[in-house]
Motif scaffolding. Structure first.
Motif, PDB file in Angstrom:
ATOM      1  N   ASP A 201       3.728   0.833   7.542  1.00 44.05           N
ATOM      2  CA  ASP A 201       3.401  -0.593   7.711  1.00 44.05           C
ATOM      3  C   ASP A 201       3.435  -1.058   9.165  1.00 44.05           C
ATOM      4  OD1 ASP A 201       2.908  -1.072   5.010  1.00 44.05           O
ATOM      5  OD2 ASP A 201       5.022  -1.494   4.595  1.00 44.05           O
ATOM      6  N   GLU A 219      -4.803  -5.937   0.463  1.00 42.62           N
ATOM      7  CA  GLU A 219      -4.637  -4.705   1.253  1.00 42.62           C
ATOM      8  C   GLU A 219      -3.623  -4.955   2.372  1.00 42.62           C
ATOM      9  OE1 GLU A 219      -5.801  -1.856   0.529  1.00 42.62           O
ATOM     10  OE2 GLU A 219      -7.345  -2.363  -0.939  1.00 42.62           O
ATOM     11  N   PRO A 220      -2.852  -3.934   2.742  1.00 37.87           N
ATOM     12  CA  PRO A 220      -2.738  -2.618   2.088  1.00 37.87           C
ATOM     13  C   PRO A 220      -2.017  -2.775   0.742  1.00 37.87           C
ATOM     14  CG  PRO A 220      -1.818  -2.583   4.322  1.00 37.87           C
ATOM     15  CD  PRO A 220      -2.011  -4.016   3.944  1.00 37.87           C
ATOM     16  N   LYS A 225      -0.243   3.350  -0.515  1.00 40.20           N
ATOM     17  CA  LYS A 225       0.068   3.171   0.905  1.00 40.20           C
ATOM     18  C   LYS A 225       0.778   4.364   1.525  1.00 40.20           C
ATOM     19  CE  LYS A 225       3.089   0.092   2.008  1.00 40.20           C
ATOM     20  NZ  LYS A 225       3.803  -1.188   2.134  1.00 40.20           N
ATOM     21  N   ASP A 241      -6.838   0.088   4.305  1.00 42.89           N
ATOM     22  CA  ASP A 241      -6.171   1.339   4.645  1.00 42.89           C
ATOM     23  C   ASP A 241      -6.718   2.435   3.739  1.00 42.89           C
ATOM     24  OD1 ASP A 241      -4.959   0.183   2.393  1.00 42.89           O
ATOM     25  OD2 ASP A 241      -3.060   1.246   2.743  1.00 42.89           O
TER      26      ASP A 241
END
Length: 260
Positions: A201, A219-220, A225, A241
């Protein structure tokens, strides 16, 4: 002779009729300023240095990679020729200082003339069209959209082969300019520079600076993720992503060093 020795050489040694004729032909086409001819310096080093005549030197000096004192102008050119990655040089005849830069320079004739005692040369006059790229006037950089699809690592290699990198979106202004550029194109998304592979992140560019974020809604997302560490931009400007091994079109950027 001392000046030649300072450059690491000696007065030219004419040892044969062939060398005499070659030197004579070389000299006949020169101006009284020695190696400078038609704003080109350094032909004896098998590369060309083009003179930049307008701009603010103070804004170039800050990009200097190396400064070498007590060199002549030709010695400065020779130092640039020998240093891998040197693209430009600034020679200050009053200070006897040679500054080497690893970036090309954009000629800007609207700016003041560079003082007579300072010579600025570049091995690459930066015009985006010279290498098949297009100009972004606001961010003052060159970009090219590749419609072919590649994985993110392969796209990055292609950009590096061009002398650049995947486009780096560092601000809203630059994002909006690139978005306007691709808005009318047909694509399922373009790889841009940016990854959170080092820290989840925390999206950063390949040079370590933060990526300007403009995510698509939702998103994300949480589901993927942990395996989606690269980013694509859609033609509406939103990001998604995505896995780095997926295949997409991509946008390359080549940085220029404007004389501003």
């Amino acid at each position: 002779m001392k000046e030649c020795q300072k450059d690491g050489g000696y007065l030219v040694r004419v040892t044969s009729p062939a060398k005499h004729d070659e030197v004579n032909g070389f000299d006949a086409s020169m101006s009284s300023f020695g190696l400078i001819r038609s704003n080109v310096l350094g032909s004896e080093f098998q590369f060309q240095l083009y003179q930049i005549t307008n701009g603010l030197v103070s804004e170039l000096i800050i990009h200097t990679d190396e400064q070498i004192p007590k060199l002549s102008e030709v010695g400065c050119a020779r130092a640039c020729a020998k240093q891998n990655g040197c693209l430009s040089l600034i020679f200050d005849s009053e200070a006897g200082r040679c500054s080497l830069l690893s970036r090309g320079i954009l000629q800007n004739s609207s700016k003041p003339e560079i003082p007579y005692y300072i010579k600025v040369y570049t091995r690459r006059v930066e015009k985006c069209s010279h290498f098949g790229y297009q100009d972004l006037s606001v961010s003052r950089t060159c970009i090219k959209v590749y419609s072919e699809t590649r994985s993110q690592p392969d796209a990055m290699k292609k950009c590096q082969k061009d002398g650049g990198y995947l486009v780096r979106l560092t601000s809203q202004a630059k994002h909006d300019e690139v978005d306007d550029f691709v808005a009318s194109m047909s694509s399922l998304g373009f790889f841009i520079d940016g990854s959170d592979a080092d820290k989840e992140d925390e999206w950063r560019l390949s040079d370590g600076s933060p990526l300007y974020l403009h995510w698509s809604p939702w998103e994300p997302n949480i589901c993927c993720k942990l395996i989606e560490h690269c980013v694509i931009m859609f033609t509406n400007g939103d990001y998604n992503d995505i896995g780095c091994s997926s295949s997409h079109s991509f946008i390359c950027e080549i940085d220029t060093l404007p004389v501003v």
